[in-house]
Motif scaffolding. Structure first.
Motif, PDB file in Angstrom:
ATOM      1  N   LEU A   1       9.118  -1.367  14.517  1.00  0.00           N
ATOM      2  CA  LEU A   1       8.636  -1.706  13.184  1.00  0.00           C
ATOM      3  C   LEU A   1       9.757  -2.264  12.317  1.00  0.00           C
ATOM      4  O   LEU A   1       9.568  -3.218  11.566  1.00  0.00           O
ATOM      5  CB  LEU A   1       8.040  -0.472  12.507  1.00  0.00           C
ATOM      6  N   GLU A   2      10.917  -1.659  12.449  1.00  0.00           N
ATOM      7  CA  GLU A   2      12.030  -2.115  11.625  1.00  0.00           C
ATOM      8  C   GLU A   2      12.411  -3.548  11.963  1.00  0.00           C
ATOM      9  O   GLU A   2      12.766  -4.328  11.087  1.00  0.00           O
ATOM     10  CB  GLU A   2      13.208  -1.154  11.762  1.00  0.00           C
ATOM     11  N   GLU A   3      12.314  -3.878  13.250  1.00  0.00           N
ATOM     12  CA  GLU A   3      12.570  -5.265  13.621  1.00  0.00           C
ATOM     13  C   GLU A   3      11.552  -6.204  12.993  1.00  0.00           C
ATOM     14  O   GLU A   3      11.901  -7.235  12.431  1.00  0.00           O
ATOM     15  CB  GLU A   3      12.505  -5.427  15.141  1.00  0.00           C
ATOM     16  N   TRP A   4      10.299  -5.805  13.080  1.00  0.00           N
ATOM     17  CA  TRP A   4       9.237  -6.603  12.475  1.00  0.00           C
ATOM     18  C   TRP A   4       9.470  -6.765  10.987  1.00  0.00           C
ATOM     19  O   TRP A   4       9.296  -7.846  10.438  1.00  0.00           O
ATOM     20  CB  TRP A   4       7.876  -5.920  12.682  1.00  0.00           C
ATOM     21  N   GLU A   5       9.865  -5.688  10.358  1.00  0.00           N
ATOM     22  CA  GLU A   5      10.046  -5.770   8.915  1.00  0.00           C
ATOM     23  C   GLU A   5      11.095  -6.805   8.549  1.00  0.00           C
ATOM     24  O   GLU A   5      10.869  -7.662   7.698  1.00  0.00           O
ATOM     25  CB  GLU A   5      10.450  -4.424   8.317  1.00  0.00           C
ATOM     26  N   SER A   6      12.223  -6.743   9.237  1.00  0.00           N
ATOM     27  CA  SER A   6      13.269  -7.689   8.871  1.00  0.00           C
ATOM     28  C   SER A   6      12.800  -9.122   9.115  1.00  0.00           C
ATOM     29  O   SER A   6      13.102 -10.019   8.348  1.00  0.00           O
ATOM     30  CB  SER A   6      14.554  -7.379   9.653  1.00  0.00           C
ATOM     31  N   ARG A   7      12.010  -9.307  10.154  1.00  0.00           N
ATOM     32  CA  ARG A   7      11.505 -10.638  10.437  1.00  0.00           C
ATOM     33  C   ARG A   7      10.511 -11.088   9.354  1.00  0.00           C
ATOM     34  O   ARG A   7      10.615 -12.183   8.823  1.00  0.00           O
ATOM     35  CB  ARG A   7      10.805 -10.664  11.798  1.00  0.00           C
ATOM     36  N   LEU A   8       9.588 -10.223   9.020  1.00  0.00           N
ATOM     37  CA  LEU A   8       8.562 -10.594   8.047  1.00  0.00           C
ATOM     38  C   LEU A   8       9.139 -10.846   6.665  1.00  0.00           C
ATOM     39  O   LEU A   8       8.784 -11.798   5.983  1.00  0.00           O
ATOM     40  CB  LEU A   8       7.486  -9.510   7.956  1.00  0.00           C
ATOM     41  N   LEU A   9      10.032  -9.994   6.256  1.00  0.00           N
ATOM     42  CA  LEU A   9      10.596 -10.157   4.930  1.00  0.00           C
ATOM     43  C   LEU A   9      11.537 -11.342   4.887  1.00  0.00           C
ATOM     44  O   LEU A   9      11.657 -12.017   3.872  1.00  0.00           O
ATOM     45  CB  LEU A   9      11.299  -8.878   4.483  1.00  0.00           C
TER      46      LEU A   9
ATOM     47  N   ASN B   1       0.892  -1.139   0.000  1.00  0.00           N
ATOM     48  CA  ASN B   1       0.000   0.000   0.000  1.00  0.00           C
ATOM     49  C   ASN B   1       0.943   1.204   0.000  1.00  0.00           C
ATOM     50  O   ASN B   1       1.579   1.520   1.004  1.00  0.00           O
ATOM     51  CB  ASN B   1      -0.854  -0.023   1.273  1.00  0.00           C
ATOM     52  N   GLN B   2       1.012   1.861  -1.122  1.00  0.00           N
ATOM     53  CA  GLN B   2       2.043   2.890  -1.288  1.00  0.00           C
ATOM     54  C   GLN B   2       1.954   3.988  -0.244  1.00  0.00           C
ATOM     55  O   GLN B   2       2.948   4.510   0.231  1.00  0.00           O
ATOM     56  CB  GLN B   2       1.930   3.504  -2.677  1.00  0.00           C
ATOM     57  N   ARG B   3       0.723   4.341   0.070  1.00  0.00           N
ATOM     58  CA  ARG B   3       0.497   5.419   1.009  1.00  0.00           C
ATOM     59  C   ARG B   3       1.170   5.136   2.343  1.00  0.00           C
ATOM     60  O   ARG B   3       1.997   5.920   2.825  1.00  0.00           O
ATOM     61  CB  ARG B   3      -1.008   5.523   1.220  1.00  0.00           C
ATOM     62  N   CYS B   4       0.839   3.993   2.910  1.00  0.00           N
ATOM     63  CA  CYS B   4       1.421   3.639   4.201  1.00  0.00           C
ATOM     64  C   CYS B   4       2.914   3.351   4.073  1.00  0.00           C
ATOM     65  O   CYS B   4       3.707   3.706   4.941  1.00  0.00           O
ATOM     66  CB  CYS B   4       0.720   2.417   4.779  1.00  0.00           C
TER      67      CYS B   4
ATOM     68  N   ALA C   1       1.281  -0.706   9.196  1.00  0.00           N
ATOM     69  CA  ALA C   1       2.314   0.303   9.444  1.00  0.00           C
ATOM     70  C   ALA C   1       3.527   0.061   8.559  1.00  0.00           C
ATOM     71  O   ALA C   1       4.231   0.988   8.185  1.00  0.00           O
ATOM     72  CB  ALA C   1       2.721   0.295  10.907  1.00  0.00           C
ATOM     73  N   LEU C   2       3.764  -1.191   8.204  1.00  0.00           N
ATOM     74  CA  LEU C   2       4.886  -1.509   7.326  1.00  0.00           C
ATOM     75  C   LEU C   2       4.520  -1.253   5.870  1.00  0.00           C
ATOM     76  O   LEU C   2       5.377  -1.259   4.999  1.00  0.00           O
ATOM     77  CB  LEU C   2       5.312  -2.965   7.499  1.00  0.00           C
ATOM     78  N   GLY C   3       3.231  -1.049   5.629  1.00  0.00           N
ATOM     79  CA  GLY C   3       2.810  -0.723   4.275  1.00  0.00           C
ATOM     80  C   GLY C   3       2.285  -1.900   3.470  1.00  0.00           C
ATOM     81  O   GLY C   3       2.213  -1.829   2.247  1.00  0.00           O
ATOM     82  N   LEU C   4       1.918  -2.981   4.129  1.00  0.00           N
ATOM     83  CA  LEU C   4       1.383  -4.121   3.394  1.00  0.00           C
ATOM     84  C   LEU C   4      -0.077  -3.895   3.010  1.00  0.00           C
ATOM     85  O   LEU C   4      -0.809  -3.198   3.704  1.00  0.00           O
ATOM     86  CB  LEU C   4       1.485  -5.389   4.255  1.00  0.00           C
ATOM     87  N   THR C   5      -0.495  -4.510   1.926  1.00  0.00           N
ATOM     88  CA  THR C   5      -1.894  -4.443   1.528  1.00  0.00           C
ATOM     89  C   THR C   5      -2.679  -5.515   2.278  1.00  0.00           C
ATOM     90  O   THR C   5      -2.100  -6.450   2.838  1.00  0.00           O
ATOM     91  CB  THR C   5      -2.059  -4.710   0.026  1.00  0.00           C
TER      92      THR C   5
END
Lengths: 239, 239
Positions: B223-231, A203-206, B159-163
């Motif tokens: 959030l950055e921690e979550w991102e690295s985990r999710l990706l 979602n580009q916005r977020c 918050a990470l920007g996922l759809t």
DNA sequence: GATAAATTCAGGGTTTTCCCTGAATTTGGG
DNA sequence: CCCAAATTCAGGGAAAACCCTGAATTTATC
């Protein structure tokens, strides 16, 4: 030699005072202030060669205080003390400091050596920028990634959670224009469009908000200031 | 009396050391550690009565270090030092501390008196929580506003920007289920729906992120921690 | 002043998000 | 075991966000 130390936290003022006293040679006069407003007043009164400014302060931020001080006393050496390497602040500082002005930008986790070095550099007419921010500064000057004022404005609005329509109303634009700005913004932030990414759909916005936070283009406290301003203008000068 | 001070910043360690030495009566032994891992090791080795833990540290966060220390030595008094009153951390700490365990939560802008008070309180078996966080704690326990694990998970994802679709895939849910979660989330955050607000129209998704940041429900570094985990989970255990 | 760049705006189409109602399912206590 | 609450999921519909192309304007820059 006279130095003005501005910080709302006593602990940091003490630390700086001790540090400067022991590291700077020659007679030293130190003045102190607790917020941006006091800082401006004290600078006018004592005309110190050097001013250490914390960024986060009540009443007047370090940047704004620097702006006022420099407009009256452009010869003053300004050293900003910041907790983060936020691009917002570097951008703002860049605008405020006169082209030939001198400034330092030091992160609060700097070593004592670095702070002393920064102080000496600024006193002798050089700029001193914390290693690690150099990168940020470069980006600030890079055409391809540097946001224009319009894009930045749009960014702040979506970060606050406004819809395209709301943004258009507030900025006296068409929804289409807003979408143009956003499109440009997404491109500069390197956010892939639908299906453009191999493995993740955003979602580009977020995503834009997240990445901008990550890069320090925006941050929470800045956003909160914007919010109060934007919502105030609506309540006060309502249509 | 023995105390373990854990902080990656020398300045803060010095400050705390000086403070405790002068304020706590009786013979005092102070140990130091620079990150979460060292903290756990040192705690095992010296079994101090009191541990001061910074939250933001390399390798192992203060909370996780506290968890490990408490699981082995539940009698230890833990005092968390934090820069913000983030709800995330209070939530996490709440889970980690045993029901009858003792802990303190002190903001770094606390006065010396407050820190000393917190140390003494925890040593004598009381909890000490920074005024201003009390509010946060209340919210943590309030049914109506406290987020469930499911809602929190959804929050992190947007918050990470996922759809919606991406979230559904990642969490093994339907898109509809994801939307349910989000709807509940928006309601708890008090975000008005379309046309429900008198003067401002919000994009709920972005607004939710903004408000959650404001309330400290989430923050950038988490959030950055979550991102690295999710990706990472995507690249590693693909499909 | 001319060129390049940024910006506004339009039309028209696709996808996503959000809304509403409602039912089956799971979960946590009493 | 049963109730209440939370959660998942569905269908169908309205609004908002995103995509593409393209043109008129404004703005910087040389």
């Amino acid at each position: 030699m006279s130095v003005l130390i501005v910080d709302d936290e006593e602990r940091d003022r003490l630390w700086l005072k001790g540090l400067l006293t022991s590291r700077l040679e020659g007679p030293l006069t130190i003045y102190e202030a607790h917020d941006g407003q006091e800082a401006v007043d004290a600078a006018m009164k004592y005309k110190p060669q050097l001013v250490f400014l914390d960024i986060k302060m009540p009443k007047l931020s370090g940047i704004k205080a620097a702006e006022q001080i420099l407009s009256k006393l452009p010869e003053t050496g300004v050293v900003i003390l910041s907790n983060f390497s936020d691009e917002v602040y570097v951008r703002q500082l860049w605008k405020v400091v006169p082209p030939n002005g001198v400034f330092g930008y030091v992160l609060k986790n700097a070593s004592d050596d670095q702070v002393a070095e920064a102080a000496k550099a600024v006193l002798s007419g050089d700029c001193w920028i914390h290693p690690g921010i150099a990168r940020v500064i470069q980006r600030t000057q890079n055409r391809a990634t540097n946001l224009t004022a319009a894009e930045y404005e749009a960014l702040v609005c979506i970060a606050l959670g406004l819809t395209d329509h709301e943004i258009a109303t507030r900025l006296y634009l068409t929804e289409k224009a807003v979408q143009s700005r956003l499109k440009a913004l997404y491109a500069k932030l390197g956010i892939p469009g639908r299906g453009e990414s191999p493995d993740v759909d955003f979602n580009q916005r977020c995503r834009a908000v997240y990445l901008s936070n990550r890069r320090g283009l925006i941050n929470q406290s800045e956003l909160e200031e914007w919010e109060s301003r934007l919502l105030a203008s609506r309540t006060t000068a309502g249509s």
